[in-house]
Scaffold this motif. Structure first.
Motif, PDB file in Angstrom:
ATOM      1  N   ALA A   1       0.827  -1.206   0.000  1.00 39.53           N
ATOM      2  CA  ALA A   1       0.000   0.000   0.000  1.00 39.53           C
ATOM      3  C   ALA A   1       0.864   1.259   0.000  1.00 39.53           C
ATOM      4  N   VAL A   2       1.954   1.222   0.764  1.00 42.03           N
ATOM      5  CA  VAL A   2       2.865   2.377   0.787  1.00 42.03           C
ATOM      6  C   VAL A   2       3.500   2.585  -0.584  1.00 42.03           C
ATOM      7  N   ALA A   3       3.984   1.508  -1.200  1.00 38.38           N
ATOM      8  CA  ALA A   3       4.598   1.617  -2.524  1.00 38.38           C
ATOM      9  C   ALA A   3       3.595   2.137  -3.550  1.00 38.38           C
ATOM     10  N   ALA A   4       2.364   1.652  -3.481  1.00 43.94           N
ATOM     11  CA  ALA A   4       1.333   2.121  -4.401  1.00 43.94           C
ATOM     12  C   ALA A   4       1.068   3.605  -4.189  1.00 43.94           C
ATOM     13  N   GLY A   5       1.021   4.035  -2.939  1.00 41.02           N
ATOM     14  CA  GLY A   5       0.804   5.453  -2.659  1.00 41.02           C
ATOM     15  C   GLY A   5       1.928   6.327  -3.194  1.00 41.02           C
ATOM     16  N   VAL A   6       3.172   5.859  -3.018  1.00 44.12           N
ATOM     17  CA  VAL A   6       4.315   6.616  -3.532  1.00 44.12           C
ATOM     18  C   VAL A   6       4.247   6.736  -5.049  1.00 44.12           C
ATOM     19  N   LEU A   7       3.952   5.640  -5.715  1.00 44.54           N
ATOM     20  CA  LEU A   7       3.880   5.661  -7.177  1.00 44.54           C
ATOM     21  C   LEU A   7       2.709   6.498  -7.668  1.00 44.54           C
ATOM     22  N   TRP A   8       1.594   6.469  -6.934  1.00 47.85           N
ATOM     23  CA  TRP A   8       0.460   7.302  -7.325  1.00 47.85           C
ATOM     24  C   TRP A   8       0.820   8.777  -7.227  1.00 47.85           C
TER      25      TRP A   8
ATOM     26  N   PRO B   1       9.253   7.182 -15.458  1.00 47.86           N
ATOM     27  CA  PRO B   1       8.858   5.935 -14.803  1.00 47.86           C
ATOM     28  C   PRO B   1       9.994   5.235 -14.054  1.00 47.86           C
ATOM     29  N   LEU B   2      11.191   5.202 -14.647  1.00 51.45           N
ATOM     30  CA  LEU B   2      12.290   4.510 -13.993  1.00 51.45           C
ATOM     31  C   LEU B   2      12.698   5.222 -12.708  1.00 51.45           C
ATOM     32  N   VAL B   3      12.632   6.548 -12.722  1.00 46.76           N
ATOM     33  CA  VAL B   3      12.944   7.297 -11.504  1.00 46.76           C
ATOM     34  C   VAL B   3      11.899   6.998 -10.428  1.00 46.76           C
ATOM     35  N   ALA B   4      10.634   7.020 -10.821  1.00 48.54           N
ATOM     36  CA  ALA B   4       9.563   6.701  -9.871  1.00 48.54           C
ATOM     37  C   ALA B   4       9.742   5.292  -9.324  1.00 48.54           C
TER      38      ALA B   4
ATOM     39  N   VAL C   1      17.703  -7.514  -9.246  1.00 48.25           N
ATOM     40  CA  VAL C   1      16.421  -7.406  -8.551  1.00 48.25           C
ATOM     41  C   VAL C   1      15.943  -5.963  -8.497  1.00 48.25           C
ATOM     42  N   ALA C   2      16.844  -5.042  -8.173  1.00 49.67           N
ATOM     43  CA  ALA C   2      16.455  -3.629  -8.091  1.00 49.67           C
ATOM     44  C   ALA C   2      15.993  -3.104  -9.445  1.00 49.67           C
ATOM     45  N   LEU C   3      16.698  -3.480 -10.510  1.00 49.28           N
ATOM     46  CA  LEU C   3      16.316  -3.016 -11.841  1.00 49.28           C
ATOM     47  C   LEU C   3      14.967  -3.608 -12.250  1.00 49.28           C
ATOM     48  N   ALA C   4      14.768  -4.894 -11.979  1.00 51.75           N
ATOM     49  CA  ALA C   4      13.501  -5.530 -12.332  1.00 51.75           C
ATOM     50  C   ALA C   4      12.340  -4.877 -11.591  1.00 51.75           C
ATOM     51  N   GLN C   5      12.512  -4.643 -10.307  1.00 42.26           N
ATOM     52  CA  GLN C   5      11.447  -4.029  -9.523  1.00 42.26           C
ATOM     53  C   GLN C   5      11.207  -2.578  -9.940  1.00 42.26           C
ATOM     54  N   ALA C   6      12.278  -1.843 -10.213  1.00 40.94           N
ATOM     55  CA  ALA C   6      12.139  -0.431 -10.565  1.00 40.94           C
ATOM     56  C   ALA C   6      11.453  -0.223 -11.907  1.00 40.94           C
ATOM     57  N   THR C   7      11.496  -1.223 -12.773  1.00 39.47           N
ATOM     58  CA  THR C   7      10.790  -1.112 -14.053  1.00 39.47           C
ATOM     59  C   THR C   7       9.376  -1.690 -13.975  1.00 39.47           C
ATOM     60  N   ALA C   8       9.211  -2.760 -13.200  1.00 38.24           N
ATOM     61  CA  ALA C   8       7.896  -3.402 -13.124  1.00 38.24           C
ATOM     62  C   ALA C   8       6.907  -2.595 -12.288  1.00 38.24           C
ATOM     63  N   LEU C   9       7.352  -2.029 -11.184  1.00 43.26           N
ATOM     64  CA  LEU C   9       6.431  -1.298 -10.305  1.00 43.26           C
ATOM     65  C   LEU C   9       5.745  -0.132 -11.011  1.00 43.26           C
ATOM     66  N   PRO C  10       6.490   0.781 -11.673  1.00 40.08           N
ATOM     67  CA  PRO C  10       5.790   1.885 -12.346  1.00 40.08           C
ATOM     68  C   PRO C  10       4.964   1.428 -13.547  1.00 40.08           C
ATOM     69  N   THR C  11       5.338   0.302 -14.158  1.00 44.02           N
ATOM     70  CA  THR C  11       4.547  -0.219 -15.272  1.00 44.02           C
ATOM     71  C   THR C  11       3.175  -0.648 -14.779  1.00 44.02           C
ATOM     72  N   LEU C  12       3.132  -1.357 -13.673  1.00 43.29           N
ATOM     73  CA  LEU C  12       1.847  -1.753 -13.093  1.00 43.29           C
ATOM     74  C   LEU C  12       1.042  -0.522 -12.681  1.00 43.29           C
ATOM     75  N   ALA C  13       1.725   0.486 -12.139  1.00 41.72           N
ATOM     76  CA  ALA C  13       1.032   1.712 -11.725  1.00 41.72           C
ATOM     77  C   ALA C  13       0.437   2.437 -12.921  1.00 41.72           C
ATOM     78  N   GLU C  14       1.197   2.533 -14.008  1.00 48.60           N
ATOM     79  CA  GLU C  14       0.708   3.212 -15.209  1.00 48.60           C
ATOM     80  C   GLU C  14      -0.515   2.511 -15.790  1.00 48.60           C
ATOM     81  N   ARG C  15      -0.571   1.198 -15.647  1.00 49.91           N
ATOM     82  CA  ARG C  15      -1.699   0.431 -16.169  1.00 49.91           C
ATOM     83  C   ARG C  15      -2.876   0.403 -15.201  1.00 49.91           C
ATOM     84  N   GLY C  16      -2.701   1.004 -14.055  1.00 53.73           N
ATOM     85  CA  GLY C  16      -3.760   1.007 -13.057  1.00 53.73           C
ATOM     86  C   GLY C  16      -3.971  -0.332 -12.392  1.00 53.73           C
ATOM     87  N   MET C  17      -2.951  -1.180 -12.404  1.00 47.30           N
ATOM     88  CA  MET C  17      -3.053  -2.519 -11.825  1.00 47.30           C
ATOM     89  C   MET C  17      -2.599  -2.494 -10.362  1.00 47.30           C
TER      90      MET C  17
END
Length: 251
Positions: free
Chosen positions: A47-54, A63-66, A122-138
């Motif tokens: 929930a915290v990560a989602a809030g930060v990305l929102w 996106p990569l910075v986010a 791991v950091a690179l995979a997470q840093a690209t996947a997290l904002p991608t899910l956020a952009e898609r509203g997932m």
């Protein structure tokens, strides 16, 4: 009632930076209850990560910075324990010698070449996947992936899995989890995952199975190599399952 509340409180105290006070006496019974509530920590961190990305999505942040900021927030939110455990576990698996030598490497405190490489991937995979899910509203998928990482801890602590040492966190939690409870959490994850990817009901459950299977395979390999689990192995399981879930959900 106090014992019931002590489990979630200790789980949050162990697995997050939240100033939650757990039970005064921590024995294997308390550890069993705490580990059974480990997914709760994933829910709050997700929930915290989602809030930060929102919030960052309302800015001009790339996106990569986010994603990098979200990864940093997650590391801070766990005191860096899981990423440290990942690095130590990979370094231990990468060294030669008997189990005692591998465990000594893991306790050394430094990060070797294998551990550094694992952290970067791991950091690179997470840093690209997290904002991608956020952009898609997932958002449920984003949070669910982080919950799944904590669900992976339960099979690693199931009854019959030994600790690599008589002391430390691994000795406290190894072999504490009943298979029925583990099955309940996994079934819950599978059912919830049906709605994780819009229009592809099957993808979420497949991701859950692959992520948990990979974490289980890692745990089994560590048991063979080290003679049992340690706290570092549990951290590696969290990062392995969580990262694979994030990547699998954006494919």
């Amino acid at each position: 009632m106090r014992a019931m509340l002590g489990g979630p409180a200790l789980a949050l105290s162990w697995l997050t930076v939240l100033p939650v006070r757990g039970p005064q006496r921590i024995d294997r019974a308390a550890a069993r209850r705490a580990i059974s509530w480990a997914p709760l920590a994933g829910l709050l961190l997700g929930a915290v990560a989602a809030g930060v990305l929102w919030l960052l999505g309302r800015t001009a942040a790339p996106p990569l910075v986010a994603g990098a900021i979200a990864v940093a927030v997650l590391a801070l939110g766990t005191r860096g324990m899981h990423v440290d455990g990942l690095a130590d576990t990979v370094d231990g698996l990468g060294c030669y010698g008997p189990p005692e030598r591998a465990l000594a490497v893991m306790r050394g405190g430094g990060v070797g070449a294998f551990g550094a490489a694992a952290l970067i991937v791991v950091a690179l995979a997470q840093a690209t996947a997290l904002p991608t899910l956020a952009e898609r509203g997932m958002w449920p998928a984003l949070v669910g992936a982080l919950v799944l990482g904590r669900i992976a801890v339960l099979p690693a602590c199931r009854r019959g899995v030994p600790a690599a040492s008589d002391t430390g966190f691994g000795a406290l939690v190894a072999g504490t989890q009943a298979r029925a409870l583990i099955g309940l959490w996994i079934v819950t994850a599978l059912v919830a995952a049906v709605w994780a990817v819009p229009g592809r009901w099957w993808q979420g459950p497949v991701v859950v199975c692959v992520a948990l299977a990979a974490a289980a395979a890692l745990t089994a390999h560590c048991v063979r190599r080290f003679g049992g689990i340690t706290g570092d192995v549990l951290g590696a399981s969290v990062e392995t399952a969580g990262t694979l879930a994030l990547v699998g959900l954006v494919l």
